[in-house]
Design a protein around this motif. Structure first.
Motif, mmCIF file in Angstrom:
data_model
loop_
_atom_site.group_PDB
_atom_site.id
_atom_site.type_symbol
_atom_site.label_atom_id
_atom_site.label_comp_id
_atom_site.label_asym_id
_atom_site.label_seq_id
_atom_site.Cartn_x
_atom_site.Cartn_y
_atom_site.Cartn_z
ATOM 1 N N TYR A 87 -23.263 16.793 2.075
ATOM 2 C CA TYR A 87 -23.765 15.460 1.743
ATOM 3 C C TYR A 87 -23.917 15.382 0.227
ATOM 4 C CZ TYR A 87 -24.742 16.142 6.634
ATOM 5 O OH TYR A 87 -24.607 16.455 7.950
ATOM 6 N N LEU A 90 -27.413 14.939 -1.714
ATOM 7 C CA LEU A 90 -28.569 15.781 -1.368
ATOM 8 C C LEU A 90 -28.431 17.138 -2.049
ATOM 9 C CD1 LEU A 90 -28.970 15.130 2.479
ATOM 10 C CD2 LEU A 90 -29.994 13.914 0.570
ATOM 11 N N ARG A 94 -31.534 20.657 0.803
ATOM 12 C CA ARG A 94 -31.596 19.612 1.840
ATOM 13 C C ARG A 94 -30.322 19.593 2.670
ATOM 14 N NH1 ARG A 94 -33.586 13.751 0.610
ATOM 15 N NH2 ARG A 94 -33.645 13.580 2.878
ATOM 16 N N ASN A 95 -29.196 19.931 2.034
ATOM 17 C CA ASN A 95 -27.952 20.024 2.804
ATOM 18 C C ASN A 95 -28.086 21.059 3.913
ATOM 19 O OD1 ASN A 95 -25.171 18.731 2.317
ATOM 20 N ND2 ASN A 95 -26.066 18.784 0.268
ATOM 21 N N PHE A 98 -30.562 19.943 6.582
ATOM 22 C CA PHE A 98 -30.357 18.586 7.117
ATOM 23 C C PHE A 98 -30.440 18.528 8.641
ATOM 24 C CE2 PHE A 98 -27.833 14.793 8.178
ATOM 25 C CZ PHE A 98 -28.450 13.864 7.361
ATOM 26 N N GLY A 99 -29.793 19.474 9.298
ATOM 27 C CA GLY A 99 -29.810 19.483 10.764
ATOM 28 C C GLY A 99 -31.227 19.648 11.304
ATOM 29 N N GLU A 101 -33.931 18.776 9.592
ATOM 30 C CA GLU A 101 -34.621 17.547 9.210
ATOM 31 C C GLU A 101 -34.390 16.461 10.261
ATOM 32 O OE1 GLU A 101 -33.725 16.506 5.137
ATOM 33 O OE2 GLU A 101 -34.400 14.443 5.442
ATOM 34 N N MET A 102 -33.119 16.340 10.695
ATOM 35 C CA MET A 102 -32.775 15.337 11.695
ATOM 36 C C MET A 102 -33.433 15.653 13.042
ATOM 37 S SD MET A 102 -30.930 12.979 10.363
ATOM 38 C CE MET A 102 -31.684 13.106 8.742
ATOM 39 N N ARG A 103 -33.728 16.932 13.256
ATOM 40 C CA ARG A 103 -34.374 17.323 14.513
ATOM 41 C C ARG A 103 -35.881 17.340 14.387
ATOM 42 N NH1 ARG A 103 -29.489 19.240 14.566
ATOM 43 N NH2 ARG A 103 -28.357 19.575 16.515
ATOM 44 N N ARG A 146 -25.552 25.869 6.281
ATOM 45 C CA ARG A 146 -25.970 24.739 7.108
ATOM 46 C C ARG A 146 -25.783 25.053 8.598
ATOM 47 N NH1 ARG A 146 -23.193 19.164 5.646
ATOM 48 N NH2 ARG A 146 -21.404 20.274 6.456
ATOM 49 N N THR B 187 -17.240 14.869 6.759
ATOM 50 C CA THR B 187 -18.658 14.731 6.449
ATOM 51 C C THR B 187 -19.343 13.907 7.532
ATOM 52 O OG1 THR B 187 -18.008 14.724 4.133
ATOM 53 C CG2 THR B 187 -20.276 14.200 4.603
ATOM 54 N N VAL B 193 -22.781 16.202 14.163
ATOM 55 C CA VAL B 193 -23.162 17.512 14.703
ATOM 56 C C VAL B 193 -24.594 17.866 14.288
ATOM 57 C CG1 VAL B 193 -22.665 19.987 14.640
ATOM 58 C CG2 VAL B 193 -20.788 18.350 14.832
ATOM 59 N N ASP B 194 -24.960 17.461 13.057
ATOM 60 C CA ASP B 194 -26.313 17.728 12.571
ATOM 61 C C ASP B 194 -27.347 16.837 13.244
ATOM 62 O OD1 ASP B 194 -26.192 19.864 10.892
ATOM 63 O OD2 ASP B 194 -25.755 18.709 9.084
ATOM 64 N N GLY B 195 -26.875 15.859 14.004
ATOM 65 C CA GLY B 195 -27.809 15.022 14.753
ATOM 66 C C GLY B 195 -28.267 13.773 14.017
ATOM 67 N N ALA B 196 -27.526 13.361 12.981
ATOM 68 C CA ALA B 196 -27.904 12.157 12.238
ATOM 69 C C ALA B 196 -27.506 10.907 13.023
ATOM 70 C CB ALA B 196 -27.228 12.154 10.862
ATOM 71 N N PHE B 204 -26.825 8.893 4.163
ATOM 72 C CA PHE B 204 -26.465 10.186 3.566
ATOM 73 C C PHE B 204 -24.967 10.445 3.482
ATOM 74 C CE2 PHE B 204 -30.754 10.926 5.360
ATOM 75 C CZ PHE B 204 -31.400 11.122 4.163
ATOM 76 N N VAL B 205 -24.187 9.749 4.309
ATOM 77 C CA VAL B 205 -22.736 9.988 4.288
ATOM 78 C C VAL B 205 -22.006 8.827 3.619
ATOM 79 C CG1 VAL B 205 -20.683 10.418 5.694
ATOM 80 C CG2 VAL B 205 -22.893 11.362 6.384
ATOM 81 N N PRO B 208 -23.416 7.275 -0.486
ATOM 82 C CA PRO B 208 -22.982 7.927 -1.725
ATOM 83 C C PRO B 208 -21.584 7.502 -2.179
ATOM 84 C CG PRO B 208 -23.960 9.536 -0.263
ATOM 85 C CD PRO B 208 -23.856 8.269 0.523
#
Lengths: 375, 293
Positions: A87, A90, A94-95, A98-99, A101-103, A146, B187, B193-196, B204-205, B208
């Motif tokens: 990202y 960030l 934070r990169n 991030f996963g 953070e989202m959880r 990550r 990205t 996958v990160d759950g966003a 965030f994607v 930017p």
């Protein structure tokens, strides 16, 4: 914790079927490399495991449980991409986090996990930077971080080294291998680079046009390729393949390169059957003057790569490459005699392109077997 | 053919351009400055030198202040709406929907129309007797009788903003769409996958990659909107009761309707100054964010 099985996976885009039934089963902690040329469907398989693409039919099971229809974030997987996919606005910290953070993982816990991973990957001093201020190698470490921080059951790598220069590629490859050894997690890795496949995998699935050509250990893939495709794709320089047919229990090359004796166990092949004779360059060696069954050839080109000397030998209309010791006395333009290691010979049925295996019934062996010197 | 010395060749090549710039930019600018310092009229162009009297008088005038507020209001509303609408349309047209290419072509149409044509079109739509807007709103039951949208100070400026947004949001959408296509798919996949969720992915994607190009659209559209003249001139000529009179309309009226060239020139310079201030402010912001990159 990370057993993975793919059952009859297919994928069609309209009339075009890109995956034609993929069946692979992995035990927990295995390192599977999906190897194949571009367009063979290897990335599609990885995206199906991740849940980014749904299969047309078939099933993906993690620990015996089907994950079809399960959101990627709930599949207990983490993915590393070729382009790093960080990202951009960030920080590294934070990169990586991030996963988490989202959880909605609490801040303190998250920071501790990020710090731990950064320590493992030796990127602690980069945590405050943004991706734009990192080199390619550093970015890929962040991307790996990550994935690590999530501690998933299965790691997915989509050509993670392709954007790195040769030196970094080797270092990062070793790093990934080390991670696999220390974590013991199931990893699935997509690449078109056979060196990466050979060095990393516990098992390799060679893919071609949406099918698995061979699913085996690196050793077997290299020594006993299941098909002409695998033989040609794995190895650099590739396996020498001579076209010919069976004549009187021996191999008769179409090019007039000569008649080659066959190793044990091929006595059952019938005369006239079209076969392809395969031998790895390193299994070709120069023969001494008194060797009994050496073949004569002309030396066309000699290339010293450093650890080896590659010689292109010409027999009739056919060329074969021999990988010799760097000190081997061989000059371009001269003639030489060479022989094959009989144990390393692989025969393929030219019509089906599949490997022919030696017949277990030794009684039908042709007497030609004794023609190869032992040693 | 005589050869030109190498050192002079660049100048020789640039000469035609220099002549044009001198003729249509530098000289008029110089004339505007000299006019603005005089009491020249439109006919008697050689007035007497009055120093900064014109500037002082205009800055203090109610007409100027009202026109400035109208301009600021128009700029804020139309540019704001164009950015929001443009981004939304860009996001929509970036989805894998059927007929996307045709829709993209269609979208650009309002922007491709000449402003005057657009203005006449909207004047017809707003027409108090047979306008499409009245008919539509009446049938929907929003209004009980036909209204003169451009004839009432309360609605005229809003009607103007709507017409301007319709004309100019496509360029924002076009820039936005180009930016969206530079968002790496990987990205996006990583964020999934990160759950966003969709909002986090936008922030965030997508953002930017969108922010920079959008900033350029913002600069272009703000400067354009601040100078707005033609669409207003065709639709209302600054009326009713000067409710849509922007600075450019005021400049025109002062210089040509009231034939006070000196005073008009000073107003024109004030507008130029504001635009330059806006532009340099934006450039400073862009520099800073580029450095942070």
């Amino acid at each position: 914790m990370g057993a993975l099985s793919l059952v009859g996976l297919t994928k069609s885009f309209g009339a075009l079927q890109t995956l034609k039934g993929i069946d692979l089963a992995l035990k927990d902690g295995e390192f599977l490399v999906l190897l194949g040329p571009s367009g063979c469907g290897k990335s599609t398989i990885l995206n199906m495991i991740a849940g980014l693409i749904e299969p047309t039919s078939g099933d993906v099971r993690i620990d015996g449980r089907s994950v079809l229809g399960v959101h990627p974030k709930d599949r207990d997987i983490a993915m590393v991409f070729q382009s790093y996919a960080l990202y951009p606005n960030l920080t590294v910290a934070r990169n990586i986090g991030f996963g988490l953070e989202m959880r909605k993982v609490p801040g303190a816990e998250r920071e501790a996990a990020v710090a731990r991973v950064a320590e493992t990957l030796q990127i602690t001093e980069l945590l405050g930077r943004r991706p734009a201020a990192l080199s390619g190698g550093q970015r890929q470490r962040v991307a790996i971080g990550r994935a690590l921080v999530r501690d998933p059951a299965v790691f997915l790598f989509d050509e993670p080294l392709s954007n790195l220069d040769a030196k970094l590629r080797m270092e990062t490859r070793t790093e990934i291998k080390r991670l696999h050894q220390s974590l013991g997690k199931t990893m699935v890795y997509v690449t078109h680079d056979q060196i990466e496949a050979m060095t990393l995998a516990t098992r390799i699935a060679v893919l071609n046009q949406g099918r698995v050509e061979q699913f085996d250990t690196p050793e077997m893939i290299y020594r006993r390729p299941a098909s002409l495709f695998v033989a040609g794709f794995v190895g650099s320089p590739g396996m020498n393949l001579l076209q010919g047919r069976i004549a009187g229990g021996r191999f008769l090359a179409n090019s007039g390169a000569g008649i080659l004796p066959l190793p044990d166990g091929f006595g059952h092949l019938s005369d006239g059957q079209a076969v392809t004779f395969g031998i790895r360059p390193e299994d070709v060696s120069l023969a001494g003057p008194d060797a009994p069954v050496a073949l004569p050839a002309m030396v066309e080109v000699v290339e010293l790569t450093g650890p080896e000397k590659l010689a292109v030998l010409r027999l009739g209309d056919e060329r074969i490459t021999a990988s010799l010791a760097p000190g081997a006395a061989i000059e371009p333009g001269s003639s030489c005699r060479f022989l094959f290691d009989p144990a390393a010979i692989v025969l393929f049925d030219t019509a089906t392109a599949q490997r022919l295996d030696p017949h277990p019934d030794r009684s039908r062996d042709h007497p030609a077997r004794s023609e190869y010197p032992r040693g | 053919m005589p050869t030109i010395p190498t050192t002079l060749r660049p100048w020789a090549l640039m000469l035609p351009l220099l002549v044009v710039i001198l003729g249509v930019v530098t000289w008029p600018l110089f004339r505007t400055v000299s006019l603005s310092l005089s009491d020249a009229g439109l006919v008697a162009t050689s007035g007497t030198f009055v120093g900064f009297d014109n500037f002082a008088k205009n800055f203090g005038s109610k007409a100027f202040q009202a026109a400035f507020l109208n301009t600021a209001w128009f700029t804020l509303l139309s540019v704001g709406a164009e950015l929001v609408l443009g981004v939304l349309v860009a996001l929509l047209l970036n989805q894998p929907i059927r007929g996307r290419t045709a829709l993209r072509g269609l979208m650009i149409l309002p922007w491709a129309l000449p402003t005057v044509v657009n203005a006449i079109l909207w004047r017809l739509i707003y027409n108090p007797e047979y306008g499409a807007l009245n008919s539509l709103l009446l049938q929907l039951g929003v209004i009980e009788s036909y209204r003169s949208w451009l004839g009432q100070p309360q609605s005229a400026m809003l009607a103007m903003v709507v017409a301007d947004v319709w004309k100019n949001f496509p360029i924002v959408a076009l820039i936005g769409l180009a930016a969206l296509q530079s968002v790496p798919r990987e990205t996006h996949a990583a964020a999934i996958v990160d759950g966003a969720g969709p909002l986090a992915r936008f922030r965030f994607v997508i953002w930017p990659y969108l922010a920079g190009p959008l900033m350029i659209a913002l600069v272009l559209r703000t400067i354009e909107a601040f100078k707005v003249f033609d669409i207003i001139w065709v639709m209302t000529r600054g009326g009713p009761a000067n409710s849509t009179r922007t600075l450019s309309i005021l400049v025109y009226q002062e210089a040509f309707s009231f034939q006070r060239a000196g005073s008009g020139a000073s107003l024109a310079l004030i507008v130029t100054l504001f635009v330059m201030l806006l532009a340099s402010g934006y450039v400073a912001i862009m520099r800073r964010s580029a450095l942070r990159g």
